[in-house]
Write a protein that holds these residues in place. Structure first.
Motif, mmCIF file in Angstrom:
data_model
loop_
_atom_site.group_PDB
_atom_site.id
_atom_site.type_symbol
_atom_site.label_atom_id
_atom_site.label_comp_id
_atom_site.label_asym_id
_atom_site.label_seq_id
_atom_site.Cartn_x
_atom_site.Cartn_y
_atom_site.Cartn_z
ATOM 1 N N GLU A 167 13.589 34.579 43.231
ATOM 2 C CA GLU A 167 12.976 34.127 41.977
ATOM 3 C C GLU A 167 11.891 33.079 42.219
ATOM 4 O OE1 GLU A 167 16.318 33.904 42.573
ATOM 5 O OE2 GLU A 167 16.831 35.818 41.611
ATOM 6 N N HIS A 168 12.015 32.308 43.296
ATOM 7 C CA HIS A 168 11.099 31.204 43.553
ATOM 8 C C HIS A 168 10.571 31.312 44.981
ATOM 9 C CE1 HIS A 168 12.812 29.650 39.878
ATOM 10 N NE2 HIS A 168 14.006 29.573 40.425
ATOM 11 N N HIS A 169 9.258 31.402 45.106
ATOM 12 C CA HIS A 169 8.662 31.665 46.414
ATOM 13 C C HIS A 169 7.883 30.476 46.971
ATOM 14 C CE1 HIS A 169 9.727 35.875 45.924
ATOM 15 N NE2 HIS A 169 9.207 35.834 44.708
ATOM 16 N N ALA A 170 7.897 29.344 46.325
ATOM 17 C CA ALA A 170 7.134 28.199 46.804
ATOM 18 C C ALA A 170 7.621 27.774 48.180
ATOM 19 C CB ALA A 170 7.251 27.047 45.821
ATOM 20 N N ASN A 171 6.685 27.525 49.087
ATOM 21 C CA ASN A 171 7.016 27.120 50.457
ATOM 22 C C ASN A 171 6.136 25.923 50.798
ATOM 23 O OD1 ASN A 171 7.896 27.108 53.176
ATOM 24 N ND2 ASN A 171 6.211 28.464 53.758
ATOM 25 N N PRO A 286 1.838 25.912 39.456
ATOM 26 C CA PRO A 286 2.285 25.894 38.052
ATOM 27 C C PRO A 286 3.515 25.033 37.806
ATOM 28 C CG PRO A 286 1.916 28.156 38.825
ATOM 29 C CD PRO A 286 1.930 27.273 40.029
ATOM 30 N N TYR A 287 4.224 24.664 38.863
ATOM 31 C CA TYR A 287 5.501 23.973 38.704
ATOM 32 C C TYR A 287 5.318 22.463 38.773
ATOM 33 C CZ TYR A 287 7.444 28.586 39.720
ATOM 34 O OH TYR A 287 7.747 29.925 39.687
ATOM 35 N N THR A 288 6.008 21.780 37.887
ATOM 36 C CA THR A 288 6.044 20.326 37.950
ATOM 37 C C THR A 288 6.926 19.884 39.113
ATOM 38 O OG1 THR A 288 7.994 20.150 36.530
ATOM 39 C CG2 THR A 288 5.823 20.185 35.447
ATOM 40 N N ALA A 291 10.494 20.605 38.285
ATOM 41 C CA ALA A 291 10.848 22.022 38.385
ATOM 42 C C ALA A 291 11.018 22.442 39.839
ATOM 43 C CB ALA A 291 9.787 22.878 37.710
ATOM 44 N N LEU A 292 10.099 21.979 40.705
ATOM 45 C CA LEU A 292 10.218 22.300 42.127
ATOM 46 C C LEU A 292 11.504 21.722 42.706
ATOM 47 C CD1 LEU A 292 6.565 21.786 43.463
ATOM 48 C CD2 LEU A 292 7.805 23.949 43.281
ATOM 49 N N LEU A 293 11.825 20.493 42.333
ATOM 50 C CA LEU A 293 13.035 19.854 42.843
ATOM 51 C C LEU A 293 14.280 20.596 42.366
ATOM 52 C CD1 LEU A 293 14.395 17.560 44.380
ATOM 53 C CD2 LEU A 293 14.261 16.176 42.285
#
Length: 824
Positions: A167-171, A286-288, A291-293
């Motif tokens: 669901e979340h791909h941030a790296n 796009p994520y605050t 949200a990332l945390l």
């Protein structure tokens, strides 16, 4: 009602774990790398120093290695191989040793794992004004936090690396700077790097560094490493220069950093490194921060939170900084510190090896400050790489082992050349070392390198995963790797002219030899043990999957021709076919103990003579060793069902080494202030060995049954654990008091017969417990039978009596939870 009770039990364990906080914390900044705190997500990593005037985050990316795709396989003429073998059979080991060194190497000894560099953040605080300093690493959240006061202003830094999920791909690495007073944050941000590099600003104002992997041993460096840092400030001003970014008088600042390379696979470097890193930042944009945390903690806790452990608490110790607790451990026996180091090992595995990692954890995990890491940071596959993954199955981190499986797949391709050109054999093989380019040739010289079992040992992890999960689809997918590893032994082994057994030759018992002699040999005990496991794994997989019966029969015939283990004149397990062991030898490698752990060829009940012999060997070798070796010995003494001796090894490993510069003053120091294991220098396998060893002290499942508290030391009188895994896909929770089991819950994930064993008689209100007889009918607990041990006529074994075990069979359904309690 049962589910509610089980949930309450798990929640109580988590509450106790949280009460102990599971934090590494310090009241001063790191002055050396071995005091810095590690973060990582399997792809990118950082070491956080927590400085007041200048913060340094040393950076690593998993695929930044020297050199490029190449083969270090040297073709060996048939006559040369035949001559080397004959020299060894004739007892002319020195001549064989010299001939191997002349003919088996190419000059490429493996490429080095390299540091990306550091992100530096320079502040204008006056150090003398600093008060209430604290830096910590919260293992429950995988977040590092630094706080302190300067004057009347409280400053806080939080750092984490985001974990990916479907669901979340941030790296990205995320750093947030806050202050209790508006307009108080001012700094200059810049890079340093040992790589050849260039620093620029892109059109978005991000600070970019492009580094280049080094040439090494004649192999051109082809890696391009891109690092991009974006600064998001609230309030204040931002100024971007050619090689730095300056922020003045901000209220709050968030820094996001991405790293990536052009590495695609062991034989291809075709990706666009800069596009990758910029894309990672864009994915996260796009994520605050919040949200990332939240996403990060959710994905991480889904892995880390599977296992909780409480070994008790010494309230006089838990309030102290971690480095002080470590210094005092030899006197305090601080049980909560042992818990912390156990969970730290799980944290390090999660942080250095994820299902989407392109490389497995190396000799330093994913953290390395040098251009050339110690021993190049390579994959030392004569124990160290395997040891990295010993905790994966038992501590409920099965999926974190996937990068290792992919390495086996790579070696099954590159190792075909080594098997064919060097040994005239089928299948695939690798020697004692490999790297990101999946090299399989011999390196480092005959004393260390002429060991043909690296790929074979790695392949056993595939079968072990099947035993822990029962996943036949996984087994079918990796059957070619199991078969290919076995094919090498079927075709590379030759008959020993003196003993008549099929043996591997030339070989060594890793990094060791009989006193005063070169180490090259034929058919050493560890080789025979690994060959047995590889062939037996392939045989069982062939039977389970219904593959060729003719092939299965060829495996059976070859297994019958392997050498048995032998007990020598000092009542020791022989390391070689000859009775050549020295009882005063304290060498760090106890390679023939492989048959006890990680294998299960030696058992208290099935092979009592061998069980006593390996105990004698370990006594003769002693408890002092390098850090990784002590980690291995914790597991060995746990398998010997001696919890108090295993705990002595725990004590030995938790012995402080302030720094490498202090090694002479701390000759027994085996753990740095940041709880990294010290060889010395740093090798992460000691951390993973510790975690695996504690798990083995609490739960074992290799001997045809699930044994509860098999090696509990007297010092851990009461405690509880949940989430440990046993073969057969059983998940176990237990609590104990006064050194005895009180209650246990076993979740049967896939169903099947549960053979449960305990030193305490058990009962269940809900299930019928039948006294176990014969072999366990659960096929995942089938125990392979080797040849009967040969005992020297000079040996006089006095077999140690074992504690009485109460063993029961319980039929389970998929998803069923079995509740057990001690008979009062």
């Amino acid at each position: 009602m049962k589910k509610i009770f089980f949930l309450l039990f798990v929640l109580s364990c988590l509450k106790l774990q949280a009460a102990q906080e599971l934090k590494l914390w310090y009241n001063h900044p790191a002055s050396i790398w071995q005091e810095a705190l590690p973060i990582g997500n399997g792809r990118i990593a950082g070491m956080i120093y927590g400085g007041v005037q200048s913060e340094e985050i040393q950076l690593n990316e998993e695929t930044v290695w020297g050199g490029g795709p190449h083969s270090n396989v040297r073709a060996i003429p048939v006559d040369t191989l035949r001559q080397v073998r004959q020299l060894i059979f004739d007892g002319q080991e020195k001549a064989a040793h010299a001939m191997i060194n002349r003919n088996f190497m190419t000059g490429q000894h493996g490429m080095p794992y390299e540091s990306v560099g550091s992100l530096k953040i320079d502040f204008n605080y006056r150090a003398g004004d600093t008060r209430n300093y604290r830096r910590e690493l919260d293992l429950n959240r995988a977040v590092s936090t630094t706080t302190f006061q300067v004057g009347k202003v409280t400053y806080k830094r939080e750092v984490f690396t985001t974990f990916s999920s479907p669901e979340h791909h941030a790296n990205v690495m995320v750093i947030r700077l806050t202050a209790s007073k508006r307009g108080s944050i001012s700094f200059k941000l810049h890079y340093t790097s040992p790589l050849r590099h260039a620093i620029t600003l892109n059109q978005q104002g991000d600070l970019c560094m492009l580094g280049y992997g080094a040439d090494h041993e004649g192999i051109k460096g082809v890696i391009q490493a891109s690092t991009v840092t974006r600064v998001l400030n609230i309030g204040g001003k931002i100024k971007r220069n050619g090689e730095s970014i300056e922020v003045t008088n901000a209220n709050q600042v968030e820094i996001r950093l991405a790293m990536g390379t052009n590495f695609k696979s062991y034989n291809e470097v075709s990706l666009d490194a800069e596009a990758q890193t910029f894309g990672e930042l864009q994915t996260a944009s796009p994520y605050t921060y919040e949200a990332l945390l939240q996403q990060h903690e959710q994905v991480y806790q889904n892995q880390f939170g599977r296992v909780s452990l409480d070994l008790g608490e010494n309230t006089n110790e838990t309030s102290l900084p971690t480095d002080e607790r470590l210094r005092r451990f030899q006197q305090s026996n601080d049980p909560a510190l042992a818990t912390l180091v156990f969970q730290y090992g799980r944290y390090l595995l999660i942080s250095s090896s994820q299902i989407d990692s392109r490389t497995p954890a190396n000799l330093q995990g994913i953290w390395n400050k040098d251009m050339n890491a110690p021993w190049d940071g390579k994959y030392t596959i004569n124990i160290n790489t395997e040891m990295n993954y010993w905790p994966a199955q038992t501590t409920n981190l099965s999926d974190n082992e996937w990068p290792l499986y992919r390495l086996v797949q790579n070696l099954s391709k590159t190792g075909v050349e080594a098997a064919s050109k060097m040994y005239g054999a089928k299948g695939y093989m690798a020697h004692h070392n490999t790297d990101i380019w999946a090299t399989t040739g011999m390196v480092d010289g005959a004393t260390w390198g002429i060991w043909p079992n690296g790929a074979g040992w790695l392949s056993t992890h595939l079968w072990q995963r099947y035993l822990f999960t029962g996943d036949q689809q996984f087994l079918r997918t990796f059957y070619p790797q199991l078969k290919g590893a076995a094919d090498f032994y079927l075709t590379a082994m030759v008959r020993h002219p003196k003993y008549g057994y099929m043996v591997t030759v030339p070989s060594i018992s890793p990094e060791h030899g009989p006193h005063g002699k070169p180490s090259v040999t034929a058919g050493c005990t560890m080789d025979n043990q690994i060959a047995f496991d590889v062939l037996q794994d392939a045989l069982q997989a062939t039977e389970v999957l219904g593959e060729s019966e003719a092939y299965a029969d060829s495996l059976r015939q070859h297994i019958r021709q392997l050498a048995p283990m032998q007990v020598g004149r000092y009542c020791q397990l022989q390391e070689w076919l000859e009775d050549a062991d020295d009882p005063k030898d304290g060498h760090r490698h106890v390679s023939h103990a492989y048959g006890l752990f990680p294998s299960n060829q030696i058992s208290a009940t099935r092979t009592p003579e061998l069980f006593e012999a390996i105990r004698n060997t370990l006594v003769q070798r002693g408890d002092e060793a390098t850090g990784w070796s002590i980690g291995w010995k914790i597991n060995l003494w746990a398998r010997l069902l001696d919890g108090n001796h295993a705990y002595q090894l725990v004590r030995n490993l938790l012995s402080v080494l302030p720094s490498d510069a202090d090694a002479a003053n701390y000759p027994k120091g085996r753990m740095y202030p940041n709880l990294f294991d010290a060889h010395p220098p740093f090798q992460i396998d000691g951390n993973f060995g510790f975690t695996a060893g504690v798990a083995e002290m609490l739960l074992q499942s290799q001997d045809g049954m699930v044994q509860l508290l098999p090696a509990l030391p007297d010092v851990w009188q009461q405690g509880q654990v949940s989430g440990l895994k046993a073969r057969g896909n059983f998940e176990v929770a237990m609590n104990w008091k006064q050194g005895k089991l009180v209650t246990a819950e076993v979740k049967s994930v896939i169903g099947g017969n549960l053979r449960i064993a305990s030193y305490t008689p058990l009962q269940s209100k809900d299930k019928q417990l039948v006294v176990a007889q014969g072999d366990n009918p659960n096929p995942l607990f089938k125990v392979a039978q080797g040849k009967k041990a040969i005992v020297s006529s000079e040996a006089h074994l006095q077999l140690q009596p074992q504690k009485k075990l109460f063993v029961y069979d319980i039929m389970t359904s998929p998803g069923e939870v079995i509740y057990l309690q001690a008979v009062q």
